[in-house]
Design an enzyme around this catalytic site. Structure first.
Site, PDB file in Angstrom:
ATOM      1  N   CYS A  73     -23.720 -53.704 -55.887  1.00 36.03           N
ATOM      2  CA  CYS A  73     -23.922 -52.721 -56.959  1.00 36.03           C
ATOM      3  C   CYS A  73     -23.027 -51.520 -56.656  1.00 36.03           C
ATOM      4  O   CYS A  73     -22.920 -51.085 -55.512  1.00 36.03           O
ATOM      5  CB  CYS A  73     -25.383 -52.292 -56.972  1.00 36.03           C
ATOM      6  SG  CYS A  73     -25.700 -50.882 -58.037  1.00 36.03           S
ATOM      7  N   GLU A 109      -9.843 -55.538 -52.703  1.00 32.18           N
ATOM      8  CA  GLU A 109      -9.767 -55.917 -54.121  1.00 32.18           C
ATOM      9  C   GLU A 109     -11.013 -55.520 -54.918  1.00 32.18           C
ATOM     10  O   GLU A 109     -11.747 -56.371 -55.425  1.00 32.18           O
ATOM     11  CB  GLU A 109      -9.496 -57.417 -54.247  1.00 32.18           C
ATOM     12  CG  GLU A 109      -8.135 -57.805 -53.705  1.00 32.18           C
ATOM     13  CD  GLU A 109      -7.731 -59.244 -54.019  1.00 32.18           C
ATOM     14  OE1 GLU A 109      -8.617 -60.084 -54.209  1.00 32.18           O
ATOM     15  OE2 GLU A 109      -6.522 -59.505 -54.077  1.00 32.18           O
ATOM     16  N   CYS A 113     -21.827 -54.282 -62.443  1.00 31.30           N
ATOM     17  CA  CYS A 113     -23.234 -54.552 -62.152  1.00 31.30           C
ATOM     18  C   CYS A 113     -24.063 -54.027 -63.324  1.00 31.30           C
ATOM     19  O   CYS A 113     -23.749 -52.988 -63.894  1.00 31.30           O
ATOM     20  CB  CYS A 113     -23.609 -53.838 -60.850  1.00 31.30           C
ATOM     21  SG  CYS A 113     -25.358 -53.943 -60.443  1.00 31.30           S
ATOM     22  N   CYS A 156     -27.551 -53.614 -63.150  1.00 25.23           N
ATOM     23  CA  CYS A 156     -28.907 -53.300 -62.689  1.00 25.23           C
ATOM     24  C   CYS A 156     -29.426 -52.023 -63.350  1.00 25.23           C
ATOM     25  O   CYS A 156     -28.681 -51.320 -64.023  1.00 25.23           O
ATOM     26  CB  CYS A 156     -28.920 -53.145 -61.164  1.00 25.23           C
ATOM     27  SG  CYS A 156     -28.279 -51.576 -60.584  1.00 25.23           S
ATOM     28  N   GLU A 175      -0.470 -58.172 -49.904  1.00 29.02           N
ATOM     29  CA  GLU A 175      -0.699 -59.597 -49.655  1.00 29.02           C
ATOM     30  C   GLU A 175       0.315 -60.413 -50.453  1.00 29.02           C
ATOM     31  O   GLU A 175       0.697 -60.033 -51.560  1.00 29.02           O
ATOM     32  CB  GLU A 175      -2.102 -60.024 -50.103  1.00 29.02           C
ATOM     33  CG  GLU A 175      -3.237 -59.485 -49.283  1.00 29.02           C
ATOM     34  CD  GLU A 175      -4.590 -59.975 -49.810  1.00 29.02           C
ATOM     35  OE1 GLU A 175      -4.653 -61.064 -50.402  1.00 29.02           O
ATOM     36  OE2 GLU A 175      -5.572 -59.244 -49.636  1.00 29.02           O
ATOM     37  N   GLU A 212     -11.244 -70.576 -47.277  1.00 32.73           N
ATOM     38  CA  GLU A 212      -9.789 -70.396 -47.362  1.00 32.73           C
ATOM     39  C   GLU A 212      -9.015 -71.142 -46.277  1.00 32.73           C
ATOM     40  O   GLU A 212      -7.890 -70.789 -45.948  1.00 32.73           O
ATOM     41  CB  GLU A 212      -9.477 -68.896 -47.360  1.00 32.73           C
ATOM     42  CG  GLU A 212      -9.929 -68.265 -48.673  1.00 32.73           C
ATOM     43  CD  GLU A 212      -9.689 -66.773 -48.786  1.00 32.73           C
ATOM     44  OE1 GLU A 212      -9.740 -66.083 -47.746  1.00 32.73           O
ATOM     45  OE2 GLU A 212      -9.479 -66.295 -49.913  1.00 32.73           O
ATOM     46  N   PHE A 259      -7.525 -73.899 -46.300  1.00 32.62           N
ATOM     47  CA  PHE A 259      -6.278 -74.549 -46.721  1.00 32.62           C
ATOM     48  C   PHE A 259      -5.346 -73.592 -47.451  1.00 32.62           C
ATOM     49  O   PHE A 259      -4.418 -74.012 -48.133  1.00 32.62           O
ATOM     50  CB  PHE A 259      -6.582 -75.795 -47.568  1.00 32.62           C
ATOM     51  CG  PHE A 259      -7.328 -76.852 -46.796  1.00 32.62           C
ATOM     52  CD1 PHE A 259      -6.813 -77.344 -45.590  1.00 32.62           C
ATOM     53  CD2 PHE A 259      -8.545 -77.334 -47.243  1.00 32.62           C
ATOM     54  CE1 PHE A 259      -7.502 -78.297 -44.854  1.00 32.62           C
ATOM     55  CE2 PHE A 259      -9.238 -78.299 -46.515  1.00 32.62           C
ATOM     56  CZ  PHE A 259      -8.719 -78.785 -45.309  1.00 32.62           C
ATOM     57  N   HIS A 260      -5.625 -72.295 -47.336  1.00 25.56           N
ATOM     58  CA  HIS A 260      -4.724 -71.294 -47.914  1.00 25.56           C
ATOM     59  C   HIS A 260      -3.572 -71.080 -46.948  1.00 25.56           C
ATOM     60  O   HIS A 260      -3.760 -71.066 -45.731  1.00 25.56           O
ATOM     61  CB  HIS A 260      -5.495 -69.988 -48.110  1.00 25.56           C
ATOM     62  CG  HIS A 260      -4.759 -68.963 -48.918  1.00 25.56           C
ATOM     63  ND1 HIS A 260      -3.637 -68.312 -48.453  1.00 25.56           N
ATOM     64  CD2 HIS A 260      -4.981 -68.486 -50.173  1.00 25.56           C
ATOM     65  CE1 HIS A 260      -3.212 -67.465 -49.386  1.00 25.56           C
ATOM     66  NE2 HIS A 260      -4.008 -67.560 -50.432  1.00 25.56           N
TER      67      HIS A 260
HETATM   68  C1  GLA Z   1      -7.123 -62.137 -52.247  1.00 26.81           C
HETATM   69  C2  GLA Z   1      -7.946 -61.512 -51.150  1.00 26.81           C
HETATM   70  C3  GLA Z   1      -7.803 -62.187 -49.825  1.00 26.81           C
HETATM   71  C4  GLA Z   1      -7.690 -63.667 -49.981  1.00 26.81           C
HETATM   72  C5  GLA Z   1      -6.549 -63.997 -50.898  1.00 26.81           C
HETATM   73  C6  GLA Z   1      -6.296 -65.464 -51.075  1.00 26.81           C
HETATM   74  O1  GLA Z   1      -5.968 -61.498 -52.544  1.00 26.81           O
HETATM   75  O2  GLA Z   1      -7.723 -60.147 -51.001  1.00 26.81           O
HETATM   76  O3  GLA Z   1      -8.916 -61.840 -49.039  1.00 26.81           O
HETATM   77  O4  GLA Z   1      -8.882 -64.165 -50.503  1.00 26.81           O
HETATM   78  O5  GLA Z   1      -6.841 -63.481 -52.159  1.00 26.81           O
HETATM   79  O6  GLA Z   1      -5.208 -65.693 -51.930  1.00 26.81           O
HETATM   80 ZN    ZN Z   2     -26.001 -51.781 -60.112  1.00 27.72          ZN
END
Ligand code: GLA
Ligand code: ZN
Length: 667
Positions: free
Chosen positions: A117, A152, A157, A159, A309, A357, A359-360
């Site tokens: 929240c 990110e 929310c 609530c 990233e 993740e 296999f990322h």
């Molecule tokens: C996002 C997140 C990361 C990861 C990547 C995978 O950008 O910030 O923690 O999960 O995606 O692509």
């Molecule tokens: Zn909330």
């Protein structure tokens, strides 16, 4: 201009030593491998709350102390994250109010991440507390170079705490006057007039969902909630580490938060770049990615940003996760630098052994050693980045701006009318950006609130909503000699999605453009009209305005339907400048041809004299010129004078052939 946070391009990424706490020998191996890969930064502790505070009020920082020390000993700087992106189970169990409630009023259970929240006082207090402890512990640690807030930010929310916060937000927005809200939301419609703030709930499919002004307010409220959540997070960091810059990783054109507003609260913009190379045309993806880099670069008036990233190989969350071809990752990283990034960072350093993740893509694969294609590519790029110190901090100067405004993203999505299935506001902005990118002309991508006066040309595709003062700003800009191009559906509504009365576009914009927009036609998929312009015929698709010239020069006319012969493209001299109105939606070919005229009228020169065959992109940053080949074929580059290859130091002139995925950085 120049603004530096570091003296070198940052090369690093998400590093999760917390997942390997039972095998600390892996940490030593990480250090060895990081040095081999020319890694100079690691973003750590992003999701480590359950480890650093395993029980309420019990803290365990030993492992993090060790990692911070190891990083420092190996010359690697730490970008230290606050852990609010995912919470420990004990916290969710003891304080259920921290968990998010969905629009049906059902509270989520503990799990996943970003599941909190935004209003909960308990969660805000717990976050502030752990952030303070982190800052106290590491404020003097020499490895600490930047804060990475949470991860990110996204979501909403519903609530009861958030409902009340929404009502309070509205009270403030509408000056504590429910009648003002009724008027601004046009609540006489369908008998929606409200007597009291308590009658308001968040918009949802089983409740109110037909008031576009309400959706706009909800978007603004959720966005402001993220910003105030962030302000709460950073308060102890600002107090204890006033000299450490703060960022949070943003996501492409994520529309849940007004990034242009959020940007003002960040010291440095950073974003996560996952284009999905090879899954669509790489040229198309390169243009889209260039546009997004420029969106982020322009948010703080051109200040360099971080690509926080990117994947060194593939992702795991697209429908089908294609491996990029050799060289693509390197080229994409160089593209980021060309557009103003001062970093190339990856998700992730080492693949997790288990979990969602595993296999990322990562720099270090499950095999654990450096003898992989991906590792070698990352290491080679790291070597190149070390040669780019003179790019760090440098700006690119734009004479052209495309307006892509976050609130207009919301507004163009919410209203009902005309062509309801082909809105695509961001796509339209990219369409009008591309011709400039193709021609090697730097473009800023700005909100309607940013300064226009520094540009020779401003293009505003589909500027449906005008914020307070925007119409006057456009008028002033053109009167003072600016060139302003608008398209169909410009200037229809204000910030409450209330239509401007007296004809479109709003108010005095009719004089500025020398036109009046009487009606708008929408064309179902497959149905087309056409416009003649300079002896060529261009398709009209999806939507077009039926306009009258009230003084503007008519450059193109519709060819069919009852409005055949009526103006479709106009140009008006107003004060010292010019205003263009392109009344129809069209394709890339028209945008390219018409931009050639705009470039010519506004006397805008490409950023450098280098010419190319094929689809090669050129971007100037500071004194460096980046030449990038995203196409599948080798292409020729013609240098107009002698240049020095910034990476190799070699002198270059004349014709050069650039292979697919090849690039040159020249000075
Ligand atoms: C996002 C997140 C990361 C990861 C990547 C995978 O950008 O910030 O923690 O999960 O995606 O692509
Ligand atoms: Zn909330």
């Amino acid at each position: 201009m120049e603004k530096k946070f570091f003296n070198h391009i940052i090369h690093g990424g998400d590093y999760n030593p917390d997942q390997w706490i039972k095998t600390p020998e892996i940490w030593d191996e990480d250090m060895r491998l990081m040095k081999l890969a020319h890694i100079n930064s690691a973003t750590i502790s992003i999701f480590s709350w359950s480890l650093i505070e395993p029980e309420e009020g019990v803290y365990n920082f030993e492992w993090l102390d060790t990692i911070m020390d190891k990083l420092h000993e190996n010359g690697i700087s730490a970008i230290l994250a606050t852990p609010s992106g995912a919470r420990p189970a004990w916290l969710a169990q003891k304080y259920p109010e921290v968990l998010r409630v969905n629009e049906n009023g059902i509270r989520n259970e503990f799990g996943v991440r970003h599941n909190h929240c935004l209003t909960s006082p308990v969660y805000r207090e717990k976050v502030r507390n752990i952030n303070r402890i982190l800052a106290e512990r590491y404020k003097n640690h020499p490895a600490l170079k930047m804060w990475h807030i949470s991860n990110e930010y996204a979501g909403e929310c519903h609530c009861e705490l958030c409902q009340q916060a929404f009502r309070n937000w509205l009270k403030e927005y509408y000056h504590n006057d429910i009648e003002e809200l009724n008027d601004k939301w046009w609540n006489g419609f369908w008998s929606h007039r409200l007597n009291d703030w308590s009658q308001i709930n968040s918009p949802k499919s089983r409740g109110e969902n037909h008031i576009s002004a309400m959706y706009l307010c909800w978007n603004r409220f959720v966005s402001d909630s993220h910003i105030s959540f962030y302000e709460n997070e950073i308060a102890p960091l600002r107090e204890l580490t006033p000299d450490i810059p703060i960022t949070t990783n943003l996501m492409r054109m994520h529309t849940g938060i007004d990034y242009q507003k959020f940007a003002k609260h960040l010291d440095l913009i950073s974003w996560d770049n996952y284009p999905g190379w090879e899954e669509r045309s790489n040229i198309e993806l390169a243009v889209e990615t260039a546009f997004i880099h420029d969106v982020f670069r322009s948010m703080k008036d051109g200040q360099p940003f971080f690509m926080m990233e990117s994947t060194p190989s593939l992702v795991n969350w697209h429908d089908v996760n294609k491996l990029p071809r050799a060289g693509m990752q390197e080229l994409a990283s160089i593209q980021a630098i060309a557009h103003g990034a001062d970093s190339v960072q990856y998700f992730q350093w080492r693949k997790s052994r288990g979990g969602h993740e595993k296999f990322h893509g990562a720099v270090v694969d499950h095999c654990g050693h450096e003898n992989t294609r991906v590792f070698r590519d990352v290491a080679r790029l790291g070597g190149v980045l070390e040669k780019l110190d003179n790019v760090v901090g440098k700006y690119s100067n734009a004479k052209v701006a495309v307006i892509c405004d976050w609130e207009n993203i919301w507004a163009t999505k919410h209203f009902c009318g005309f062509n309801n299935i082909n809105r695509n506001y961001i796509g339209e902005c990219i369409k009008w950006y591309k011709p400039f990118y193709d021609k090697g002309i730097t473009v800023d991508v700005i909100s309607m609130e940013q300064d226009f006066s520094k540009y020779d040309l401003v293009i505003a595709p589909f500027l449906y909503m005008l914020k307070n003062g925007t119409a006057e700003k456009i008028e002033e800009y053109v009167a003072n000699g600016g060139n302003f191009a608008a398209t169909y559906l410009t200037g229809l509504v204000d910030e409450n999605d209330l239509c401007f009365l007296g004809g479109f576009p709003a108010g005095r914009l009719k004089e500025v453009f020398g036109i009046w927009n009487e009606e708008t036609d929408s064309l179902p998929e497959g149905m087309k009209n056409s416009v003649s312009y300079r002896e060529k015929q261009y398709d009209v698709v999806h939507v077009c305005d039926i306009i009258h010239s009230t003084g503007a020069k008519i450059l193109g006319e519709y060819q069919s339907d009852f409005y055949a012969g009526m103006p479709a493209i106009t140009e008006n001299t107003f004060g010292k400048g010019k205003a263009y109105y392109i009344a129809f939606r069209n394709d890339d070919e028209f945008a390219a041809d018409f931009c050639s005229k705009l470039i010519n009228d506004a006397a805008i020169a490409p950023d450098c004299g280098i010419k190319t065959d094929g689809e090669i992109f050129i971007r100037k940053r500071g004194s460096n010129i980046f030449v990038m080949n995203f196409s599948e074929a080798e292409a020729a580059v013609y240098l107009d004078k002698e240049y020095t290859n910034t990476v190799s130091g070699e002198k270059l002139s004349g014709g050069i052939s650039l292979p697919a995925c090849g690039y040159l950085i020249l000075e």
